[in-house]
Design an enzyme around this catalytic site. Structure first.
Site, PDB file in Angstrom:
ATOM      1  N   GLU A  42       0.895  -1.173   0.000  1.00  0.00           N
ATOM      2  CA  GLU A  42       0.000   0.000   0.000  1.00  0.00           C
ATOM      3  C   GLU A  42       0.923   1.210   0.000  1.00  0.00           C
ATOM      4  O   GLU A  42       1.603   1.496   0.983  1.00  0.00           O
ATOM      5  CB  GLU A  42      -0.877  -0.018   1.256  1.00  0.00           C
ATOM      6  CG  GLU A  42      -1.757   1.203   1.382  1.00  0.00           C
ATOM      7  CD  GLU A  42      -2.327   1.355   2.804  1.00  0.00           C
ATOM      8  OE1 GLU A  42      -2.675   0.352   3.445  1.00  0.00           O
ATOM      9  OE2 GLU A  42      -2.387   2.506   3.269  1.00  0.00           O
ATOM     10  N   ARG A  46       1.693   9.912   1.454  1.00  0.00           N
ATOM     11  CA  ARG A  46       2.305  10.809   2.439  1.00  0.00           C
ATOM     12  C   ARG A  46       3.544  11.463   1.854  1.00  0.00           C
ATOM     13  O   ARG A  46       4.154  12.319   2.468  1.00  0.00           O
ATOM     14  CB  ARG A  46       2.684  10.016   3.699  1.00  0.00           C
ATOM     15  CG  ARG A  46       1.459   9.538   4.443  1.00  0.00           C
ATOM     16  CD  ARG A  46       1.801   8.670   5.627  1.00  0.00           C
ATOM     17  NE  ARG A  46       0.699   7.767   5.886  1.00  0.00           N
ATOM     18  CZ  ARG A  46       0.645   6.913   6.887  1.00  0.00           C
ATOM     19  NH1 ARG A  46       1.648   6.831   7.737  1.00  0.00           N
ATOM     20  NH2 ARG A  46      -0.393   6.130   7.037  1.00  0.00           N
ATOM     21  N   THR A  70      -3.447   6.296   2.420  1.00  0.00           N
ATOM     22  CA  THR A  70      -3.542   7.680   2.896  1.00  0.00           C
ATOM     23  C   THR A  70      -4.197   8.571   1.832  1.00  0.00           C
ATOM     24  O   THR A  70      -3.761   9.697   1.576  1.00  0.00           O
ATOM     25  CB  THR A  70      -2.158   8.245   3.321  1.00  0.00           C
ATOM     26  OG1 THR A  70      -1.442   7.237   4.042  1.00  0.00           O
ATOM     27  CG2 THR A  70      -2.311   9.444   4.244  1.00  0.00           C
ATOM     28  N   LYS A 130     -11.053  -0.084   7.238  1.00  0.00           N
ATOM     29  CA  LYS A 130      -9.775  -0.002   7.949  1.00  0.00           C
ATOM     30  C   LYS A 130     -10.055   0.445   9.387  1.00  0.00           C
ATOM     31  O   LYS A 130     -10.874   1.348   9.605  1.00  0.00           O
ATOM     32  CB  LYS A 130      -8.898   1.010   7.212  1.00  0.00           C
ATOM     33  CG  LYS A 130      -7.615   1.388   7.934  1.00  0.00           C
ATOM     34  CD  LYS A 130      -6.670   2.116   6.982  1.00  0.00           C
ATOM     35  CE  LYS A 130      -5.566   2.830   7.748  1.00  0.00           C
ATOM     36  NZ  LYS A 130      -4.287   2.840   7.071  1.00  0.00           N
TER      37      LYS A 130
HETATM   38  C1  3PG Z   1      -1.210   3.374   8.927  1.00  0.00           C
HETATM   39  O1  3PG Z   1      -1.171   4.329   8.203  1.00  0.00           O
HETATM   40  O2  3PG Z   1      -1.965   2.443   8.706  1.00  0.00           O
HETATM   41  C2  3PG Z   1      -0.353   3.397  10.140  1.00  0.00           C
HETATM   42  O3  3PG Z   1       0.387   4.563  10.201  1.00  0.00           O
HETATM   43  C3  3PG Z   1       0.531   2.220  10.285  1.00  0.00           C
HETATM   44  O4  3PG Z   1       0.854   2.191  11.623  1.00  0.00           O
HETATM   45  P1  3PG Z   1       2.184   1.538  12.164  1.00  0.00           P
HETATM   46  O5  3PG Z   1       3.305   2.434  11.768  1.00  0.00           O
HETATM   47  O6  3PG Z   1       1.997   1.479  13.669  1.00  0.00           O
HETATM   48  O7  3PG Z   1       2.304   0.160  11.567  1.00  0.00           O
END
Ligand code: 3PG
Length: 222
Positions: A42, A46, A70, A130
């Site tokens: 994915e 960002r 995102t 999600k």
């Molecule tokens: C996301 O965007 O799904 C999270 O930032 C992932 O979180 P993690 O860095 O704790 O795995």
């Protein structure tokens, strides 16, 4: 809607949440993931290169399940789909993004943390959402409570998932797959060496295989 994609998601078990700052990291990262038996990514919006990373990865590894993450607005969804993203993930619930993706027949996993958000998603025909940030919002125990009224709903938890708690999440029927950055942290390959990514992704897939019983050959290197 999107049943074929949901089946793939369940077979993959884990989707790495990728944040890339350098386009040159695209192919070595994909290569490390594929060889570890994790043929998915994915690519998060960002960073400004996300769309280029998606098109580059898909061009070189067409069988990889490359999606966009995102996604915060319809403009980004359009950019991601134009780049070839096979699915879209958003941290929150936005009916415009959902409508845009479904009208383009692209699977969308919106974020939903509350009963109301889940009801809105289901109203739009979306039964996989999600759950982010999972750790801060009560983790598996909250997911299990939400599953009470929403018995058909399944969750993609992300945020605070790692090699220590992955098996617990994946063993729950309400969890379709997990996402996270633990095997693709930019600090793991800042020196251009992707062996740590390979090792962490391999360990992760060992957990996936022992937890969800992936049929032989399905989550293997492409
Ligand atoms: C996301 O965007 O799904 C999270 O930032 C992932 O979180 P993690 O860095 O704790 O795995």
């Amino acid at each position: 809607m999107f049943e074929i994609f949901y089946e793939k998601l369940q077979t993959l078990g884990v989707i790495p949440t990728v944040i890339l700052n350098d386009i040159n990291d695209t192919l070595p990262l994909a290569d490390a993931l594929i060889h570890a038996g994790m043929p998915s990514a994915e690519i998060t919006f960002r960073t400004s290169i996300a769309a280029d990373v998606i098109s580059n990865m898909i061009k070189n590894f067409p069988n990889m399940e490359v999606g966009a993450g995102t996604i915060l607005n319809i403009g980004q969804a359009k950019q991601a789909i134009d780049a070839g993203a096979k699915y879209i993930v958003s941290p929150g619930y936005n009916s415009g993004i959902i409508a845009y993706c479904t009208s383009h027949n692209i699977p969308i996993i919106p974020g939903a943390l509350t009963a109301s958000e889940i009801m809105n998603a289901e109203d739009m025909g979306i039964f996989v959402t999600k759950f982010f940030p999972a750790k801060q919002f009560g983790g598996l125990s909250t997911i299990q409570s939400l599953r009470g009224p929403f018995s058909l709903h399944r969750f993609l938890p992300t945020g605070g998932i790692n090699l220590n708690n992955l098996a617990e999440y994946l063993s729950d029927e309400a969890v379709i797959a997990c996402g996270g950055t633990w095997m693709v942290k930019p600090s793991a390959f800042c020196d251009g060496d992707f062996s740590e990514v390979y090792e962490l992704a391999s360990k992760t897939m060992k957990v996936v295989r022992s937890t969800i019983n992936v049929p032989q050959g399905q989550s293997q290197p492409i």
